[in-house]
Design a protein around this motif. Sequence first.
Motif, PDB file in Angstrom:
ATOM      1  N   UNK A  39       0.477  18.643  75.430  1.00  0.00           N
ATOM      2  CA  UNK A  39       0.206  17.600  74.712  1.00  0.00           C
ATOM      3  C   UNK A  39      -0.632  18.031  73.720  1.00  0.00           C
ATOM      4  N   UNK A  40      -2.356  18.709  74.708  1.00  0.00           N
ATOM      5  CA  UNK A  40      -3.309  19.539  73.453  1.00  0.00           C
ATOM      6  C   UNK A  40      -2.647  20.562  72.839  1.00  0.00           C
ATOM      7  N   UNK A  41      -1.865  20.971  73.107  1.00  0.00           N
ATOM      8  CA  UNK A  41      -1.008  23.081  72.034  1.00  0.00           C
ATOM      9  C   UNK A  41      -0.260  22.001  71.033  1.00  0.00           C
ATOM     10  N   UNK A  42       0.160  20.795  71.752  1.00  0.00           N
ATOM     11  CA  UNK A  42       0.836  20.281  70.250  1.00  0.00           C
ATOM     12  C   UNK A  42      -0.049  19.387  69.350  1.00  0.00           C
ATOM     13  N   UNK A  43      -1.256  18.736  69.626  1.00  0.00           N
ATOM     14  CA  UNK A  43      -2.277  18.038  69.073  1.00  0.00           C
ATOM     15  C   UNK A  43      -2.731  18.989  68.027  1.00  0.00           C
ATOM     16  N   UNK A  44      -3.404  20.618  68.863  1.00  0.00           N
ATOM     17  CA  UNK A  44      -3.568  21.758  68.026  1.00  0.00           C
ATOM     18  C   UNK A  44      -2.867  21.442  67.248  1.00  0.00           C
ATOM     19  N   UNK A  45      -1.249  21.939  67.264  1.00  0.00           N
ATOM     20  CA  UNK A  45      -0.122  22.741  65.501  1.00  0.00           C
ATOM     21  C   UNK A  45      -0.733  21.536  65.291  1.00  0.00           C
ATOM     22  N   UNK A  46      -0.705  19.225  65.380  1.00  0.00           N
ATOM     23  CA  UNK A  46      -0.792  19.100  64.061  1.00  0.00           C
ATOM     24  C   UNK A  46      -1.843  19.769  63.514  1.00  0.00           C
ATOM     25  N   UNK A  47      -3.213  19.815  64.254  1.00  0.00           N
ATOM     26  CA  UNK A  47      -4.148  20.219  63.338  1.00  0.00           C
ATOM     27  C   UNK A  47      -3.883  21.663  62.617  1.00  0.00           C
ATOM     28  N   UNK A  48      -3.250  22.261  62.479  1.00  0.00           N
ATOM     29  CA  UNK A  48      -3.172  23.011  61.855  1.00  0.00           C
ATOM     30  C   UNK A  48      -2.871  24.849  63.131  1.00  0.00           C
ATOM     31  N   UNK A  49      -3.036  24.563  63.751  1.00  0.00           N
ATOM     32  CA  UNK A  49      -3.144  25.921  64.822  1.00  0.00           C
ATOM     33  C   UNK A  49      -2.005  25.459  65.643  1.00  0.00           C
ATOM     34  N   UNK A  50      -1.365  26.698  65.998  1.00  0.00           N
ATOM     35  CA  UNK A  50      -0.186  26.828  66.716  1.00  0.00           C
ATOM     36  C   UNK A  50      -0.404  27.495  67.148  1.00  0.00           C
ATOM     37  N   UNK A  51      -0.314  27.389  68.856  1.00  0.00           N
ATOM     38  CA  UNK A  51      -0.723  28.015  69.801  1.00  0.00           C
ATOM     39  C   UNK A  51       0.614  28.385  70.577  1.00  0.00           C
ATOM     40  N   UNK A  74      -1.604   8.621  65.037  1.00  0.00           N
ATOM     41  CA  UNK A  74      -1.542   8.161  63.983  1.00  0.00           C
ATOM     42  C   UNK A  74      -2.589   6.550  63.739  1.00  0.00           C
ATOM     43  N   UNK A  75      -1.870   5.987  65.234  1.00  0.00           N
ATOM     44  CA  UNK A  75      -1.544   4.748  65.426  1.00  0.00           C
ATOM     45  C   UNK A  75      -3.254   4.283  65.854  1.00  0.00           C
ATOM     46  N   UNK A  76      -4.071   4.830  66.946  1.00  0.00           N
ATOM     47  CA  UNK A  76      -5.820   5.305  66.772  1.00  0.00           C
ATOM     48  C   UNK A  76      -6.394   5.428  66.022  1.00  0.00           C
ATOM     49  N   UNK A  77      -5.979   5.924  65.275  1.00  0.00           N
ATOM     50  CA  UNK A  77      -6.457   6.579  64.079  1.00  0.00           C
ATOM     51  C   UNK A  77      -7.323   7.572  64.095  1.00  0.00           C
ATOM     52  N   UNK A  78      -6.445   8.849  65.324  1.00  0.00           N
ATOM     53  CA  UNK A  78      -7.411  10.356  65.813  1.00  0.00           C
ATOM     54  C   UNK A  78      -7.396  10.689  64.271  1.00  0.00           C
ATOM     55  N   UNK A  79      -6.067  11.040  62.905  1.00  0.00           N
ATOM     56  CA  UNK A  79      -5.985  11.982  62.412  1.00  0.00           C
ATOM     57  C   UNK A  79      -7.468  11.981  61.156  1.00  0.00           C
ATOM     58  N   UNK A  80      -7.967  10.410  61.760  1.00  0.00           N
ATOM     59  CA  UNK A  80      -9.055  10.475  59.771  1.00  0.00           C
ATOM     60  C   UNK A  80     -10.109  10.689  60.844  1.00  0.00           C
ATOM     61  N   UNK A  81     -10.335  11.319  61.792  1.00  0.00           N
ATOM     62  CA  UNK A  81     -11.854  11.574  62.325  1.00  0.00           C
ATOM     63  C   UNK A  81     -11.734  13.353  62.443  1.00  0.00           C
ATOM     64  N   UNK A  82     -10.433  13.701  63.794  1.00  0.00           N
ATOM     65  CA  UNK A  82      -9.686  15.056  63.801  1.00  0.00           C
ATOM     66  C   UNK A  82     -10.861  15.996  62.553  1.00  0.00           C
ATOM     67  N   UNK A  83     -11.272  17.422  62.945  1.00  0.00           N
ATOM     68  CA  UNK A  83     -10.924  18.315  61.956  1.00  0.00           C
ATOM     69  C   UNK A  83      -9.251  19.278  61.972  1.00  0.00           C
ATOM     70  N   UNK A  84      -9.632  19.467  60.954  1.00  0.00           N
ATOM     71  CA  UNK A  84      -8.129  20.303  60.984  1.00  0.00           C
ATOM     72  C   UNK A  84      -8.771  21.578  60.313  1.00  0.00           C
ATOM     73  N   UNK A  85      -7.763  22.283  60.669  1.00  0.00           N
ATOM     74  CA  UNK A  85      -7.722  24.034  60.316  1.00  0.00           C
ATOM     75  C   UNK A  85      -7.008  23.898  58.782  1.00  0.00           C
TER      76      UNK A  85
END
Length: 85
Positions: A39-51, A74-85
């Motif tokens: 799940x952590x790796x999938x989230x990293x991929x969603x923000x631009x870092x494919x591991x 998306x429903x939690x608002x995560x992508x509004x405050x996370x950093x993106x690569x």
Amino acid sequence: YNQIINAYNSGNMKDAMDLQFKAVNLIEIMKKTKSFMDAGKAILKMIGLDLGHVRTPLIKLDQTTIGTLKKDLEESGFFDYCCKI
């Protein structure tokens, strides 16, 4: 987590608690996948870092689970405050 610590150290308990709530919510969303590491790796991929995915014996998430993970984030608002690569 650094923002939580900084808010706490500066005496801003409201911000510290709000940020802690976001962190706990993220962990709860990740736990629902039954494969916390992937799940952590999938989230990293969603923000631009494919591991890539985890190696066996850890469980690789299927596309349906990844889709649900993204929807929950998306429903939690995560992508509004996370950093993106």
